[in-house]
Design a protein around this motif. Structure first.
Motif, PDB file in Angstrom:
ATOM      1  N   ASP A 197       0.849  -1.188   0.000  1.00 23.63           N
ATOM      2  CA  ASP A 197       0.000   0.000   0.000  1.00 23.63           C
ATOM      3  C   ASP A 197       0.886   1.240   0.000  1.00 23.63           C
ATOM      4  O   ASP A 197       0.830   2.067   0.906  1.00 23.63           O
ATOM      5  CB  ASP A 197      -0.956  -0.018   1.213  1.00 23.63           C
ATOM      6  N   GLU A 198       1.739   1.339  -0.997  1.00 21.87           N
ATOM      7  CA  GLU A 198       2.644   2.475  -1.185  1.00 21.87           C
ATOM      8  C   GLU A 198       2.532   2.923  -2.636  1.00 21.87           C
ATOM      9  O   GLU A 198       2.483   2.092  -3.543  1.00 21.87           O
ATOM     10  CB  GLU A 198       4.093   2.067  -0.896  1.00 21.87           C
ATOM     11  N   TYR A 199       2.551   4.219  -2.866  1.00 22.51           N
ATOM     12  CA  TYR A 199       2.359   4.779  -4.204  1.00 22.51           C
ATOM     13  C   TYR A 199       3.295   4.145  -5.235  1.00 22.51           C
ATOM     14  O   TYR A 199       2.863   3.733  -6.310  1.00 22.51           O
ATOM     15  CB  TYR A 199       2.565   6.296  -4.164  1.00 22.51           C
ATOM     16  N   PHE A 200       4.610   4.080  -4.937  1.00 15.80           N
ATOM     17  CA  PHE A 200       5.590   3.586  -5.901  1.00 15.80           C
ATOM     18  C   PHE A 200       5.784   2.071  -5.847  1.00 15.80           C
ATOM     19  O   PHE A 200       6.550   1.518  -6.627  1.00 15.80           O
ATOM     20  CB  PHE A 200       6.939   4.283  -5.713  1.00 15.80           C
ATOM     21  N   ARG A 201       5.134   1.405  -4.913  1.00 19.42           N
ATOM     22  CA  ARG A 201       5.236  -0.060  -4.809  1.00 19.42           C
ATOM     23  C   ARG A 201       3.842  -0.686  -4.792  1.00 19.42           C
ATOM     24  O   ARG A 201       3.604  -1.676  -4.121  1.00 19.42           O
ATOM     25  CB  ARG A 201       5.990  -0.454  -3.538  1.00 19.42           C
ATOM     26  N   ARG A 202       2.949  -0.083  -5.537  1.00 17.33           N
ATOM     27  CA  ARG A 202       1.561  -0.563  -5.531  1.00 17.33           C
ATOM     28  C   ARG A 202       1.482  -2.000  -6.048  1.00 17.33           C
ATOM     29  O   ARG A 202       0.836  -2.841  -5.467  1.00 17.33           O
ATOM     30  CB  ARG A 202       0.698   0.372  -6.388  1.00 17.33           C
ATOM     31  N   LEU A 203       2.155  -2.268  -7.162  1.00 16.57           N
ATOM     32  CA  LEU A 203       2.202  -3.607  -7.744  1.00 16.57           C
ATOM     33  C   LEU A 203       3.568  -3.737  -8.400  1.00 16.57           C
ATOM     34  O   LEU A 203       3.955  -2.887  -9.205  1.00 16.57           O
ATOM     35  CB  LEU A 203       1.093  -3.770  -8.787  1.00 16.57           C
ATOM     36  N   PHE A 204       4.323  -4.781  -8.035  1.00 14.63           N
ATOM     37  CA  PHE A 204       5.698  -4.894  -8.531  1.00 14.63           C
ATOM     38  C   PHE A 204       6.124  -6.353  -8.629  1.00 14.63           C
ATOM     39  O   PHE A 204       5.468  -7.246  -8.107  1.00 14.63           O
ATOM     40  CB  PHE A 204       6.664  -4.130  -7.620  1.00 14.63           C
ATOM     41  N   VAL A 205       7.239  -6.553  -9.316  1.00 16.20           N
ATOM     42  CA  VAL A 205       7.851  -7.873  -9.416  1.00 16.20           C
ATOM     43  C   VAL A 205       9.169  -7.799  -8.659  1.00 16.20           C
ATOM     44  O   VAL A 205       9.991  -6.909  -8.915  1.00 16.20           O
ATOM     45  CB  VAL A 205       8.110  -8.278 -10.882  1.00 16.20           C
ATOM     46  N   LYS A 206       9.346  -8.707  -7.731  1.00 19.05           N
ATOM     47  CA  LYS A 206      10.588  -8.734  -6.960  1.00 19.05           C
ATOM     48  C   LYS A 206      11.756  -9.150  -7.852  1.00 19.05           C
ATOM     49  O   LYS A 206      11.582  -9.908  -8.806  1.00 19.05           O
ATOM     50  CB  LYS A 206      10.484  -9.702  -5.786  1.00 19.05           C
ATOM     51  N   VAL A 207      12.937  -8.632  -7.499  1.00 17.88           N
ATOM     52  CA  VAL A 207      14.182  -9.003  -8.166  1.00 17.88           C
ATOM     53  C   VAL A 207      15.008  -9.777  -7.141  1.00 17.88           C
ATOM     54  O   VAL A 207      15.123  -9.352  -5.984  1.00 17.88           O
ATOM     55  CB  VAL A 207      14.947  -7.747  -8.646  1.00 17.88           C
ATOM     56  N   ALA A 208      15.563 -10.920  -7.559  1.00 19.43           N
ATOM     57  CA  ALA A 208      16.379 -11.734  -6.647  1.00 19.43           C
ATOM     58  C   ALA A 208      17.525 -10.889  -6.082  1.00 19.43           C
ATOM     59  O   ALA A 208      18.186 -10.156  -6.820  1.00 19.43           O
ATOM     60  CB  ALA A 208      16.926 -12.950  -7.388  1.00 19.43           C
ATOM     61  N   ARG A 209      17.735 -10.994  -4.768  1.00 19.04           N
ATOM     62  CA  ARG A 209      18.781 -10.227  -4.070  1.00 19.04           C
ATOM     63  C   ARG A 209      20.123 -10.952  -4.213  1.00 19.04           C
ATOM     64  O   ARG A 209      20.543 -11.659  -3.316  1.00 19.04           O
ATOM     65  CB  ARG A 209      18.448 -10.088  -2.592  1.00 19.04           C
ATOM     66  N   THR A 210      20.781 -10.748  -5.335  1.00 24.68           N
ATOM     67  CA  THR A 210      22.087 -11.363  -5.530  1.00 24.68           C
ATOM     68  C   THR A 210      23.141 -10.579  -4.754  1.00 24.68           C
ATOM     69  O   THR A 210      22.946  -9.392  -4.448  1.00 24.68           O
ATOM     70  CB  THR A 210      22.473 -11.382  -7.019  1.00 24.68           C
ATOM     71  N   SER A 211      24.243 -11.228  -4.465  1.00 29.57           N
ATOM     72  CA  SER A 211      25.311 -10.541  -3.731  1.00 29.57           C
ATOM     73  C   SER A 211      25.854  -9.372  -4.543  1.00 29.57           C
ATOM     74  O   SER A 211      26.164  -8.315  -3.984  1.00 29.57           O
ATOM     75  CB  SER A 211      26.433 -11.513  -3.353  1.00 29.57           C
TER      76      SER A 211
END
Length: 156
Positions: A80-94
């Motif tokens: 429930d955030e304006y810039f993160r309303r709907l998103f695709v996660k990116v794998a947290r690589t080192s």
């Protein structure tokens, strides 16, 4: 009266087919739900304050020591955030986390929100029912790999 310093963000821009696919999805959802259109990106750092010249110079310094990043989209999520309303996660690589930490160091950024690498699909307001409908149409998993070779400086 002096000119107020602007705020900037650093965006990692996906390359090739994945960038085009994400751009089509963002445009389509924008038309369907009357939300803003924006370029597909991963925000590497934000809240950077200074002159455009300073920010570009520091970004060039940061980019000089970096190699292309190989990243992977994982799953659809929302907040429930304006810039993160709907998103695709990116794998947290080192390598991605190290690049984020280097950017934080170059710009002297401390604190703030935890790093959540993602590619937004929708900005603005979107009811839960619409998010669920989109998740059904797009699928919850993306599993797309792509390369990032550039950092864009964006005034926010």
């Amino acid at each position: 009266m002096g000119q107020r310093a602007k705020s900037y963000a650093l965006w990692l821009i996906p390359e090739g087919r994945v960038r085009r696919q994400l751009a089509r999805t963002i445009r389509g959802l924008s038309r369907q739900y009357s939300t803003p259109i924006f370029a597909p990106h991963i925000t590497l750092a934000s809240g950077i304050v200074g002159s455009a010249h300073e920010v570009v110079a520091k970004t060039a310094k940061l980019a000089k020591g970096l190699r292309a990043l190989r990243l992977q989209l994982t799953r659809l999520d929302w907040r429930d955030e304006y810039f993160r309303r709907l998103f695709v996660k990116v794998a947290r690589t080192s390598s991605l986390v190290r690049t984020h930490q280097k950017a934080q160091g170059v710009f002297g950024l401390r604190g703030g929100r935890p790093f959540l690498p993602h590619v937004s699909l929708v900005y603005g307001d979107l009811p839960l029912a619409a998010k669920r409908k989109i998740a059904l149409s797009l699928g919850k998993r993306f599993d797309l790999e792509f390369e990032v070779q550039r950092i864009d400086v964006v005034a926010i």
